[in-house]
Design a protein around this motif. Structure first.
Motif, PDB file in Angstrom:
ATOM      1  N   VAL A  30       8.856 -13.754 -22.914  1.00  0.00           N
ATOM      2  CA  VAL A  30       7.788 -14.745 -22.725  1.00  0.00           C
ATOM      3  C   VAL A  30       6.566 -14.342 -23.557  1.00  0.00           C
ATOM      4  N   GLY A  31       6.238 -13.066 -23.538  1.00  0.00           N
ATOM      5  CA  GLY A  31       5.132 -12.579 -24.369  1.00  0.00           C
ATOM      6  C   GLY A  31       5.392 -12.808 -25.849  1.00  0.00           C
ATOM      7  N   ALA A  32       6.624 -12.533 -26.291  1.00  0.00           N
ATOM      8  CA  ALA A  32       6.991 -12.765 -27.697  1.00  0.00           C
ATOM      9  C   ALA A  32       6.847 -14.240 -28.055  1.00  0.00           C
ATOM     10  N   PHE A  33       7.275 -15.110 -27.135  1.00  0.00           N
ATOM     11  CA  PHE A  33       7.142 -16.556 -27.358  1.00  0.00           C
ATOM     12  C   PHE A  33       5.686 -16.942 -27.588  1.00  0.00           C
ATOM     13  N   TRP A  34       4.782 -16.463 -26.707  1.00  0.00           N
ATOM     14  CA  TRP A  34       3.366 -16.827 -26.861  1.00  0.00           C
ATOM     15  C   TRP A  34       2.768 -16.207 -28.116  1.00  0.00           C
ATOM     16  N   GLY A  35       3.289 -15.053 -28.526  1.00  0.00           N
ATOM     17  CA  GLY A  35       2.799 -14.425 -29.751  1.00  0.00           C
ATOM     18  C   GLY A  35       3.182 -15.189 -31.007  1.00  0.00           C
ATOM     19  N   ILE A  36       4.349 -15.810 -31.014  1.00  0.00           N
ATOM     20  CA  ILE A  36       4.847 -16.531 -32.198  1.00  0.00           C
ATOM     21  C   ILE A  36       4.541 -18.028 -32.128  1.00  0.00           C
ATOM     22  N   LEU A  37       4.092 -18.512 -30.968  1.00  0.00           N
ATOM     23  CA  LEU A  37       3.891 -19.950 -30.755  1.00  0.00           C
ATOM     24  C   LEU A  37       3.040 -20.641 -31.825  1.00  0.00           C
ATOM     25  N   PRO A  38       1.936 -20.059 -32.315  1.00  0.00           N
ATOM     26  CA  PRO A  38       1.172 -20.777 -33.344  1.00  0.00           C
ATOM     27  C   PRO A  38       2.009 -21.171 -34.557  1.00  0.00           C
ATOM     28  N   ASP A  39       2.916 -20.305 -34.981  1.00  0.00           N
ATOM     29  CA  ASP A  39       3.788 -20.672 -36.109  1.00  0.00           C
ATOM     30  C   ASP A  39       4.729 -21.797 -35.727  1.00  0.00           C
ATOM     31  N   LEU A  40       5.332 -21.710 -34.556  1.00  0.00           N
ATOM     32  CA  LEU A  40       6.265 -22.752 -34.118  1.00  0.00           C
ATOM     33  C   LEU A  40       5.572 -24.116 -34.037  1.00  0.00           C
ATOM     34  N   VAL A  41       4.385 -24.145 -33.441  1.00  0.00           N
ATOM     35  CA  VAL A  41       3.629 -25.401 -33.325  1.00  0.00           C
ATOM     36  C   VAL A  41       3.307 -25.947 -34.710  1.00  0.00           C
ATOM     37  N   SER A  42       2.876 -25.087 -35.598  1.00  0.00           N
ATOM     38  CA  SER A  42       2.522 -25.532 -36.938  1.00  0.00           C
ATOM     39  C   SER A  42       3.712 -26.131 -37.679  1.00  0.00           C
ATOM     40  N   TYR A  43       4.860 -25.477 -37.588  1.00  0.00           N
ATOM     41  CA  TYR A  43       6.047 -26.000 -38.269  1.00  0.00           C
ATOM     42  C   TYR A  43       6.497 -27.330 -37.668  1.00  0.00           C
ATOM     43  N   TRP A  54       3.428 -21.390 -51.334  1.00  0.00           N
ATOM     44  CA  TRP A  54       2.602 -22.283 -50.519  1.00  0.00           C
ATOM     45  C   TRP A  54       2.924 -22.137 -49.029  1.00  0.00           C
ATOM     46  N   ALA A  55       3.668 -21.105 -48.663  1.00  0.00           N
ATOM     47  CA  ALA A  55       4.064 -20.897 -47.267  1.00  0.00           C
ATOM     48  C   ALA A  55       2.860 -20.716 -46.348  1.00  0.00           C
ATOM     49  N   HIS A  56       1.744 -20.280 -46.901  1.00  0.00           N
ATOM     50  CA  HIS A  56       0.527 -20.076 -46.087  1.00  0.00           C
ATOM     51  C   HIS A  56      -0.029 -21.379 -45.518  1.00  0.00           C
ATOM     52  N   ALA A  57       0.388 -22.508 -46.046  1.00  0.00           N
ATOM     53  CA  ALA A  57      -0.175 -23.801 -45.625  1.00  0.00           C
ATOM     54  C   ALA A  57       0.053 -24.071 -44.137  1.00  0.00           C
ATOM     55  N   HIS A  58       1.023 -23.403 -43.521  1.00  0.00           N
ATOM     56  CA  HIS A  58       1.249 -23.617 -42.086  1.00  0.00           C
ATOM     57  C   HIS A  58       0.074 -23.092 -41.252  1.00  0.00           C
ATOM     58  N   ARG A  59      -0.823 -22.348 -41.857  1.00  0.00           N
ATOM     59  CA  ARG A  59      -1.996 -21.813 -41.142  1.00  0.00           C
ATOM     60  C   ARG A  59      -3.214 -22.724 -41.272  1.00  0.00           C
ATOM     61  N   ASP A  60      -3.029 -23.884 -41.837  1.00  0.00           N
ATOM     62  CA  ASP A  60      -4.151 -24.776 -42.148  1.00  0.00           C
ATOM     63  C   ASP A  60      -4.403 -25.839 -41.086  1.00  0.00           C
ATOM     64  N   ASN A  61      -4.042 -25.586 -39.849  1.00  0.00           N
ATOM     65  CA  ASN A  61      -4.304 -26.557 -38.795  1.00  0.00           C
ATOM     66  C   ASN A  61      -4.754 -25.839 -37.524  1.00  0.00           C
ATOM     67  N   PHE A  62      -4.919 -26.570 -36.462  1.00  0.00           N
ATOM     68  CA  PHE A  62      -5.469 -25.997 -35.237  1.00  0.00           C
ATOM     69  C   PHE A  62      -4.582 -24.929 -34.605  1.00  0.00           C
ATOM     70  N   SER A  63      -3.302 -24.894 -34.957  1.00  0.00           N
ATOM     71  CA  SER A  63      -2.396 -23.940 -34.312  1.00  0.00           C
ATOM     72  C   SER A  63      -2.792 -22.487 -34.578  1.00  0.00           C
ATOM     73  N   HIS A  64      -3.483 -22.224 -35.667  1.00  0.00           N
ATOM     74  CA  HIS A  64      -3.910 -20.871 -36.016  1.00  0.00           C
ATOM     75  C   HIS A  64      -5.411 -20.673 -35.824  1.00  0.00           C
ATOM     76  N   SER A  65      -6.053 -21.626 -35.219  1.00  0.00           N
ATOM     77  CA  SER A  65      -7.493 -21.550 -34.985  1.00  0.00           C
ATOM     78  C   SER A  65      -7.775 -20.751 -33.713  1.00  0.00           C
ATOM     79  N   LEU A  66      -8.858 -20.015 -33.724  1.00  0.00           N
ATOM     80  CA  LEU A  66      -9.272 -19.287 -32.519  1.00  0.00           C
ATOM     81  C   LEU A  66      -9.715 -20.246 -31.419  1.00  0.00           C
TER      82      LEU A  66
END
Length: 175
Positions: A30-43, A54-66
């Motif tokens: 469960v902890g691993a899931f929450w740790g990786i979730l921002p990437d999953l949501v972004s994809y 251009w793989a970094h583009a997955h960090r360009d939305n709210f999923s990687h925002s604090l």
């Protein structure tokens, strides 16, 4: 990528220990899931998975925002939920690790700001880029074979990723 699994699991491991919970495989997963979730949501939101420079583009939305883990943390404090605090911390580690790792940084304060932040790059402690600067950096220094060159050739990031995967698997297997 693997480091997010390990750190999310470690957050829940510490949470379990401090909350006197039994440390189980389920708790660690469960902890691993929450740790990786921002990437999953972004994809899921972008419907694309890029393996080029251009793989970094997955960090360009709210999923990687604090903004997301801070909002979750505020709700947890208001509701008095220790579990949601652990979720927030596991999610919070993701963009912070992405600041340091491979790629061109992360939009930490999206949607309030579209600036991209990167730490410890080319001798600088903190770089703040606008979108054009990020794209120029990716175009100039990006690696279309970054997966092969990171995970299958000797380098510090690849070693850290494989050690993270190994640590994660050991942690889950022994519990």
């Amino acid at each position: 990528m693997f480091i997010h699994l390990l750190v999310g699991s470690l957050v829940f491991f510490i949470f379990g220990k401090t909350s006197h919970l039994e440390i189980t495989k389920t708790l660690l997963l469960v902890g691993a899931f929450w740790g990786i979730l921002p990437d999953l949501v972004s994809y899921i939101l972008s419907w694309t998975l890029k393996f080029d420079k251009w793989a970094h583009a997955h960090r360009d939305n709210f999923s990687h925002s604090l903004f997301v883990p801070i909002t979750v943390l505020a709700l947890a404090i208001l509701l008095g939920s220790k579990t949601v605090i652990a979720v927030s911390i596991a999610m919070f580690t993701h963009p912070l690790l992405d600041l340091l790792g491979i790629g061109w940084g992360v939009k930490l304060f999206y949607p309030l700001s579209k600036k991209t932040y990167k730490m410890f790059y080319k001798g600088q402690i903190l770089i703040i880029w606008n979108q054009k600067e990020v794209e120029a950096e990716a175009e100039k220094h990006g690696d279309d074979n970054w997966i092969k060159n990171t995970y299958f050739k000797p380098n510090i990031f690849g070693v850290l990723e494989w050690l993270s995967l190994t640590g994660f698997l050991i942690l889950v297997i022994i519990h």
